[in-house]
Scaffold this motif. Structure first.
Motif, PDB file in Angstrom:
ATOM      1  N   MET A 108      24.212  33.423  53.256  1.00 39.06           N
ATOM      2  CA  MET A 108      24.217  34.373  54.373  1.00 39.06           C
ATOM      3  C   MET A 108      22.796  34.704  54.813  1.00 39.06           C
ATOM      4  O   MET A 108      22.516  34.795  56.011  1.00 39.06           O
ATOM      5  N   LEU A 109      21.906  34.871  53.843  1.00 43.94           N
ATOM      6  CA  LEU A 109      20.520  35.171  54.181  1.00 43.94           C
ATOM      7  C   LEU A 109      19.862  34.002  54.902  1.00 43.94           C
ATOM      8  O   LEU A 109      19.079  34.203  55.832  1.00 43.94           O
ATOM      9  N   ARG A 110      20.186  32.777  54.480  1.00 45.93           N
ATOM     10  CA  ARG A 110      19.634  31.592  55.160  1.00 45.93           C
ATOM     11  C   ARG A 110      20.110  31.535  56.604  1.00 45.93           C
ATOM     12  O   ARG A 110      19.351  31.157  57.500  1.00 45.93           O
ATOM     13  N   GLU A 111      21.362  31.912  56.843  1.00 47.46           N
ATOM     14  CA  GLU A 111      21.891  31.943  58.208  1.00 47.46           C
ATOM     15  C   GLU A 111      21.124  32.940  59.072  1.00 47.46           C
ATOM     16  O   GLU A 111      20.964  32.740  60.264  1.00 47.46           O
ATOM     17  N   CYS A 112      20.640  34.010  58.445  1.00 45.23           N
ATOM     18  CA  CYS A 112      19.875  35.032  59.177  1.00 45.23           C
ATOM     19  C   CYS A 112      18.403  34.675  59.261  1.00 45.23           C
ATOM     20  O   CYS A 112      17.625  35.437  59.847  1.00 45.23           O
ATOM     21  N   GLY A 113      18.008  33.572  58.655  1.00 44.57           N
ATOM     22  CA  GLY A 113      16.602  33.172  58.673  1.00 44.57           C
ATOM     23  C   GLY A 113      15.794  33.778  57.550  1.00 44.57           C
ATOM     24  O   GLY A 113      14.569  33.751  57.583  1.00 44.57           O
ATOM     25  N   CYS A 114      16.455  34.329  56.564  1.00 48.56           N
ATOM     26  CA  CYS A 114      15.773  34.927  55.415  1.00 48.56           C
ATOM     27  C   CYS A 114      16.005  34.056  54.191  1.00 48.56           C
ATOM     28  O   CYS A 114      16.742  33.071  54.228  1.00 48.56           O
TER      29      CYS A 114
END
Length: 118
Positions: A108-114
């Motif tokens: 989920m964080l990767r999807e947000c760019g984190c």
């Protein structure tokens, strides 16, 4: 788990009973439980987690039959098997589900760019 190559493992999730590590170099997960190390692919890890989830802990807790005192589970494509008591099943579930949650959170964080590594 000995290797001539310098391999670094990232801790995914840890409890007082075990740890799940991830190795990006080999694309494997390492389950440390009961002072043993079991290397699994992501698919095998998910399948093993589902196997542990299907153990009927209610039946284990309520039954007076000795046959329900332990549960035997073997990770896919592994020579290892675990003979688990009720408490050990609960501890293993906590470890496997915690690791799964960390993978989902990281995705989920990767999807947000984190990233958790940041």
């Amino acid at each position: 788990m000995t290797s001539n190559l310098p391999v670094t493992y990232q801790e995914v999730f840890k409890t007082d009973k075990g740890v799940v590590y991830q190795c990006d170099k080999t694309n494997r997960l390492i389950l440390e439980f009961w002072d043993t190390h079991t290397t699994l692919s992501a698919r095998d890890f998910a399948q093993f987690r589902r196997m542990v989830e299907t153990i009927d802990i209610r039946q284990m807790a309520l039954s007076t039959d000795a046959a329900h005192d332990v549960e035997i589970v073997a990770p896919p494509r592994s020579e290892r098997c675990y003979v688990l008591t009720l408490c050990e099943v609960v501890h293993l579930r906590e470890l496997l589900n915690g690791a799964k949650l960390m993978f989902e959170l990281n995705a989920m964080l990767r999807e947000c760019g984190c990233s958790l590594a940041e």
